[in-house]
Design an enzyme around this catalytic site. Structure first.
Site, PDB file in Angstrom:
ATOM      1  N   LYS A   1       1.017  -0.669   0.126  1.00  0.00           N
ATOM      2  CA  LYS A   1       0.521  -0.104   0.062  1.00  0.00           C
ATOM      3  C   LYS A   1       1.284   1.506   0.288  1.00  0.00           C
ATOM      4  CE  LYS A   1      -4.630   0.386  -0.182  1.00  0.00           C
ATOM      5  NZ  LYS A   1      -5.591  -0.018  -0.334  1.00  0.00           N
TER       6      LYS A   1
HETATM    7  P1  NAD Z   1     -13.029   7.583  -2.463  1.00  0.00           P
HETATM    8  O1  NAD Z   1     -11.624   8.449  -2.355  1.00  0.00           O
HETATM    9  O2  NAD Z   1     -13.817   7.698  -4.121  1.00  0.00           O
HETATM   10  O3  NAD Z   1     -14.058   7.763  -1.771  1.00  0.00           O
HETATM   11  C1  NAD Z   1     -14.060   8.296  -0.404  1.00  0.00           C
HETATM   12  C2  NAD Z   1     -15.301   8.547   0.420  1.00  0.00           C
HETATM   13  O4  NAD Z   1     -15.583   8.725   1.608  1.00  0.00           O
HETATM   14  C3  NAD Z   1     -15.954   9.903   0.587  1.00  0.00           C
HETATM   15  O5  NAD Z   1     -17.136   9.794  -0.057  1.00  0.00           O
HETATM   16  C4  NAD Z   1     -15.512  10.576   0.888  1.00  0.00           C
HETATM   17  O6  NAD Z   1     -16.109  12.022   1.393  1.00  0.00           O
HETATM   18  C5  NAD Z   1     -16.022   9.961   2.153  1.00  0.00           C
HETATM   19  N1  NAD Z   1     -14.973   9.871   3.758  1.00  0.00           N
HETATM   20  C6  NAD Z   1     -13.702   9.791   3.989  1.00  0.00           C
HETATM   21  N2  NAD Z   1     -13.510  10.348   4.940  1.00  0.00           N
HETATM   22  C7  NAD Z   1     -14.931  10.126   6.087  1.00  0.00           C
HETATM   23  C8  NAD Z   1     -15.156   9.979   7.287  1.00  0.00           C
HETATM   24  N3  NAD Z   1     -14.253  10.460   8.246  1.00  0.00           N
HETATM   25  N4  NAD Z   1     -16.124   9.262   7.494  1.00  0.00           N
HETATM   26  C9  NAD Z   1     -17.104   9.480   6.481  1.00  0.00           C
HETATM   27  N5  NAD Z   1     -16.578   9.206   5.036  1.00  0.00           N
HETATM   28  C10 NAD Z   1     -15.340   9.246   4.564  1.00  0.00           C
HETATM   29  O7  NAD Z   1     -12.167   6.448  -2.098  1.00  0.00           O
HETATM   30  P2  NAD Z   1     -12.676   4.794  -2.562  1.00  0.00           P
HETATM   31  O8  NAD Z   1     -11.928   4.639  -3.014  1.00  0.00           O
HETATM   32  O9  NAD Z   1     -14.408   4.644  -2.545  1.00  0.00           O
HETATM   33  O10 NAD Z   1     -12.489   4.082  -1.726  1.00  0.00           O
HETATM   34  C11 NAD Z   1     -13.196   3.951   0.075  1.00  0.00           C
HETATM   35  C12 NAD Z   1     -12.694   2.325   0.786  1.00  0.00           C
HETATM   36  O11 NAD Z   1     -13.157   1.413  -0.079  1.00  0.00           O
HETATM   37  C13 NAD Z   1     -11.846   3.006   1.622  1.00  0.00           C
HETATM   38  O12 NAD Z   1     -11.240   1.868   2.876  1.00  0.00           O
HETATM   39  C14 NAD Z   1     -11.147   1.750   0.831  1.00  0.00           C
HETATM   40  O13 NAD Z   1      -9.335   1.558   1.704  1.00  0.00           O
HETATM   41  C15 NAD Z   1     -11.200   1.163   0.746  1.00  0.00           C
HETATM   42  N6  NAD Z   1     -11.770  -0.015  -0.978  1.00  0.00           N
HETATM   43  C16 NAD Z   1     -11.495   0.959  -2.238  1.00  0.00           C
HETATM   44  C17 NAD Z   1     -11.625   0.130  -2.976  1.00  0.00           C
HETATM   45  C18 NAD Z   1     -10.955   0.368  -4.782  1.00  0.00           C
HETATM   46  O14 NAD Z   1     -11.442   0.536  -5.695  1.00  0.00           O
HETATM   47  N7  NAD Z   1     -11.191   2.248  -4.883  1.00  0.00           N
HETATM   48  C19 NAD Z   1     -10.761  -1.329  -3.220  1.00  0.00           C
HETATM   49  C20 NAD Z   1     -10.664  -1.766  -2.486  1.00  0.00           C
HETATM   50  C21 NAD Z   1     -11.072  -1.037  -0.627  1.00  0.00           C
END
Ligand code: NAD
Length: 422
Positions: A112
């Protein structure tokens, strides 16, 4: 075993990841040498680098790239841009990537990376300069295909495009496979942008079946309306779910009659957030998690469901879109209350699974249709889910412990078979 020099913080994700790992290691009676090795990241890279801001000033940013274990192959894992990025968060996310790849039999180790910055406060030009410099700084770890980044919180396909272009400029020719989650026009995969949310929907469907519950008609709450959460909400809505609450970093919205995710997404594009969506009540992120619903999808960041709010969660099923949203103490409370938790390494693996497909397509320069990608994704995820569910039933453990047992055993087996060099 906290790693030296790690700042002590409440809700430390690395402590969480270690506690989960040791739980699975206990079940496996893991060899102490293997346990010790896997309880530390293999490589840690911290970089402090300058970026020229639009006003001509120069700011120094701190970034990380951490490999947890390369036992199963080149390492794979996302890049996070957030003010909260710190070394123990990156360590935990790297370890979870090791287990996730192993669980789904992807030929990758876990890694990561991240930069402590607020991407919303940077201009597009600043974000591009930061990305290109960060890519250059960590190039000793990634440039030869030994480690393949992808998007995570605060990064997207455009950031991956700058990343790929920077590595290609250094190499002198295009190397699309250095990074996944790219735009389709430069070697990205059809279906990648939606893959994590699609996987969450598939996991929710499997979990509902396990609980004897119909997914269609169930009420769903989604914390984090970003890449993962917004797609999960849209696809679950298409499955007939009623999306009653969603949130982002600034707070949430609630409508017990249901929200239309496409309309909320349009509102977010126009206004920058979910707040103020017509016809919905405002709700805090804390209250959102406790709203009446059947399915709760935490899809924001770590440590959201804790021992303090777990007693008040009303969902029957929690499908972890985020990495590490539930603390080990909360896991115990939820299990005692009969709430099924589909763990992150199982539920949100759609992204890395389709990243794997993207990497394979890039290496072969032969691209698949979206239908093929989605069909392969569903097949792999359903297979993993059912394998973990059967093991968890047989061993009378949670899905999380079951998934970790499968994953840790595979990584330990790879270490044993590879042996020690020298
Ligand atoms: P992103 O940046 O597209 O979206 C994150 C969302 O969470 C946004 O709406 C943001 O405003 C919100 N957010 C951030 N901090 C917050 C908080 N303290 N309280 C409430 N909401 C909050 O990110 P993403 O890619 O959608 O990732 C979201 C989660 O999914 C993360 O934990 C990431 O590690 C996990 N994830 C992402 C992927 C991927 O392919 N993008 C794959 C596996 C896991």
């Amino acid at each position: 075993m906290p790693t030296p020099s790690a700042p002590a913080r409440a809700g430390d994700p690395w402590e969480m990841a270690l506690r989960q790992f040791h739980g699975a290691a206990d079940h496996l009676r893991l060899d102490p040498g293997v346990r010790e090795l896997l309880s530390r990241p293999r490589r840690e890279f911290t970089v402090h680098f300058p970026v020229e801001m639009d006003d001509g000033s120069v700011r120094t940013f701190t970034g990380y790239r951490i490999w947890h274990s390369p036992a199963l192959g080149p390492t794979k894992g996302g890049l996070r841009y957030s003010p909260e990025v710190w070394i123990n968060e990156v360590r935990a996310l790297a370890m979870w990537m090791t287990w996730k790849c192993a669980l789904h039999r992807l030929p990758y180790g876990g890694a990561k990376g991240g930069v402590a910055c607020d991407p919303r406060a940077l201009s597009r030009a600043e974000l591009e300069r930061l990305t290109r410099r960060y890519a250059t700084e960590i190039s000793p770890l990634i440039a030869d295909g030994s480690d393949i980044p992808a998007p995570d919180v605060g990064t997207d396909a455009q950031v991956m495009a700058w990343f790929m272009d920077t590595c290609s400029m250094h190499r002198g020719y295009s190397v699309p496979a250095v990074v996944t989650g790219k735009p389709v026009s430069i070697g990205g995969s059809a279906g990648r942008a939606e893959a994590t949310g699609r996987g969450v929907m598939i996991a929710a469907r499997e979990a509902a079946r396990d609980c004897g519950m119909r997914l269609a008609g169930s009420r769903v709450v989604v914390q984090g309306f970003g890449n993962v959460g917004s797609v999960a909400a849209r696809l679950m809505h298409a499955e007939g779910c009623r999306i009653v609450g969603v949130s982002d970093v600034c707070g949430g919205i609630y409508n017990p009659r249901g929200l239309v995710p496409d309309a909320v997404a349009r509102h977010v594009r126009e206004t920058g957030g979910v707040a103020g969506f017509p016809g919905a009540d405002r709700v805090s992120n804390a209250d959102l998690l406790e709203l009446p619903c059947e399915v709760l999808v935490p899809a924001a960041i770590e440590g959201q469901i804790t021992k303090d709010n777990a007693p008040r969660i009303s969902a029957r099923v929690i499908v972890e879109g985020a990495n590490g949203p539930t603390t080990p103490d909360a896991d115990e409370i939820l299990a005692a209350r009969g709430i099924l938790v589909v763990p992150d390494i199982l539920a949100n693996a759609g992204g890395v699974i389709v990243s794997y497909f993207e990497w394979v397509q890039d290496l072969q320069s032969f691209f698949w249709s979206e239908e093929e990608v989605n069909a392969h994704l569903a097949r792999l995820l359903v297979h993993s889910y059912r394998g973990v569910a059967a093991l968890a039933r047989a061993r009378r453990v949670s899905l999380r412990t079951g998934a970790l047992i499968v994953a840790v055993e595979r990584v330990a087996d790879a270490l044993r078979r590879r042996g020690l060099y020298p």
